[in-house]
Design a protein around this motif. Structure first.
Motif, PDB file in Angstrom:
ATOM      1  N   GLY A  36       0.980  -1.269   0.077  1.00  0.00           N
ATOM      2  CA  GLY A  36       0.063   0.105  -0.010  1.00  0.00           C
ATOM      3  C   GLY A  36       0.951   1.182  -0.108  1.00  0.00           C
ATOM      4  O   GLY A  36       1.784   1.193  -0.695  1.00  0.00           O
ATOM      5  N   ASP A  37       0.553   2.358   0.868  1.00  0.00           N
ATOM      6  CA  ASP A  37       1.227   3.274   1.074  1.00  0.00           C
ATOM      7  C   ASP A  37       2.226   3.290   2.253  1.00  0.00           C
ATOM      8  O   ASP A  37       1.580   3.027   3.324  1.00  0.00           O
ATOM      9  N   ALA A  38       3.457   3.659   2.154  1.00  0.00           N
ATOM     10  CA  ALA A  38       4.636   3.562   3.259  1.00  0.00           C
ATOM     11  C   ALA A  38       5.202   4.748   3.490  1.00  0.00           C
ATOM     12  O   ALA A  38       5.622   5.528   2.426  1.00  0.00           O
ATOM     13  N   LEU A 103       1.685   1.720   6.399  1.00  0.00           N
ATOM     14  CA  LEU A 103       3.102   1.080   6.950  1.00  0.00           C
ATOM     15  C   LEU A 103       4.130   2.423   7.317  1.00  0.00           C
ATOM     16  O   LEU A 103       4.319   3.160   6.496  1.00  0.00           O
ATOM     17  N   VAL A 104       4.370   2.611   8.356  1.00  0.00           N
ATOM     18  CA  VAL A 104       5.441   3.619   8.711  1.00  0.00           C
ATOM     19  C   VAL A 104       6.446   2.873   9.434  1.00  0.00           C
ATOM     20  O   VAL A 104       6.274   2.092  10.306  1.00  0.00           O
ATOM     21  N   CYS A 105       7.944   3.064   8.799  1.00  0.00           N
ATOM     22  CA  CYS A 105       8.934   2.254   9.309  1.00  0.00           C
ATOM     23  C   CYS A 105       9.920   3.355   9.836  1.00  0.00           C
ATOM     24  O   CYS A 105      10.122   4.471   9.267  1.00  0.00           O
ATOM     25  N   ALA A 106      10.446   3.281  11.035  1.00  0.00           N
ATOM     26  CA  ALA A 106      11.665   4.118  11.644  1.00  0.00           C
ATOM     27  C   ALA A 106      12.715   2.978  11.961  1.00  0.00           C
ATOM     28  O   ALA A 106      12.475   2.461  13.225  1.00  0.00           O
ATOM     29  N   HIS A 107      13.509   2.820  11.131  1.00  0.00           N
ATOM     30  CA  HIS A 107      14.875   1.819  11.520  1.00  0.00           C
ATOM     31  C   HIS A 107      16.050   2.529  11.954  1.00  0.00           C
ATOM     32  O   HIS A 107      16.328   3.683  11.367  1.00  0.00           O
ATOM     33  N   TYR A 108      16.331   2.259  13.308  1.00  0.00           N
ATOM     34  CA  TYR A 108      17.580   2.897  13.882  1.00  0.00           C
ATOM     35  C   TYR A 108      17.651   4.547  13.877  1.00  0.00           C
ATOM     36  O   TYR A 108      18.525   4.945  13.191  1.00  0.00           O
ATOM     37  N   LEU A 109      16.542   5.058  14.175  1.00  0.00           N
ATOM     38  CA  LEU A 109      16.303   6.640  13.751  1.00  0.00           C
ATOM     39  C   LEU A 109      17.169   7.246  15.129  1.00  0.00           C
ATOM     40  O   LEU A 109      16.630   7.676  16.121  1.00  0.00           O
TER      41      LEU A 109
END
Length: 203
Positions: A36-38, A103-109
């Motif tokens: 979808g939209d990420a 989906l919202v992703c925050a990797h190693y922010l």
């Protein structure tokens, strides 16, 4: 001392404009989801955004570094996914992308500069559509080759508690600290710990 923008522009200017592999926890989680939209917060080299686009997601990717944004835009064109990747510069301490996401992703922010992450992650949770997920992954331990040595981040249950999201609207689906074997830039391998928090918006 440089500003956060100058620091991260320098980091990305000294890296070749080639995307790293996607983060393992992203492929683990998003591989089972319908595209979808990420939204990718702190996209860095763009590995996650390009992987998502390659799987059919429409991706908005943000970074404080204009250099990182420029590199990702060029890589998206080269890989034929420019129609599915929009890269924007945002200093998350002062601005947040508009829109609604699956989906919202925050990797190693993580950053050596001051950043109050809780308001950022609350904004990310609010940006989810019903049924959408927020994936937050932090370093639980540092690999020997890690330049940041970020190994003192709070465990995922503390991050969830700090966000203080309404349980009637958001549900924690995953809150754990699994290990994995990471591969360094020279091919070296080491076991590391990830703090993984996955939150779903229920309504």
């Amino acid at each position: 001392m440089s500003t956060a923008t100058e620091f991260w522009d320098g980091v990305h200017a000294n890296r070749p404009p080639s995307a790293p592999a996607p983060n393992a926890r992203l492929t683990e989680v998003a591989g089972a989801l319908v595209p979808g939209d990420a939204l990718d917060l702190g996209c860095g080299g763009g590995g996650d955004a390009l992987w998502l686009a390659g799987k059919g997601w429409r991706v908005r990717a943000t970074d404080i570094s204009a250099t990182a944004v420029e590199h990702l835009t060029a890589l998206a064109r080269e890989r034929g996914v420019a129609d599915r990747v929009v890269a924007e510069r945002h200093d998350l301490a002062g601005s947040f992308p508009t829109g609604r996401f699956d989906l919202v992703c925050a990797h190693y922010l993580h950053t050596p500069f001051d950043l109050d992450r809780a308001p950022v992650l609350r904004a990310a949770a609010r940006a989810l559509r019903p049924g959408g997920r927020l994936l937050v992954v932090d370093h639980g331990s540092a690999a020997p080759w890690s330049w940041g040595r970020d190994d003192d981040n709070p465990p995922p249950h503390e991050v969830a508690e700090e966000l203080a999201l309404d349980a009637a609207r958001w549900a924690v689906e995953r809150c754990e600290s699994p290990t994995r074997v990471a591969t360094g830039p020279g091919g070296q391998r080491a076991e590391v710990v990830d703090h993984v928090l996955l939150i779903r918006r229920t309504r």
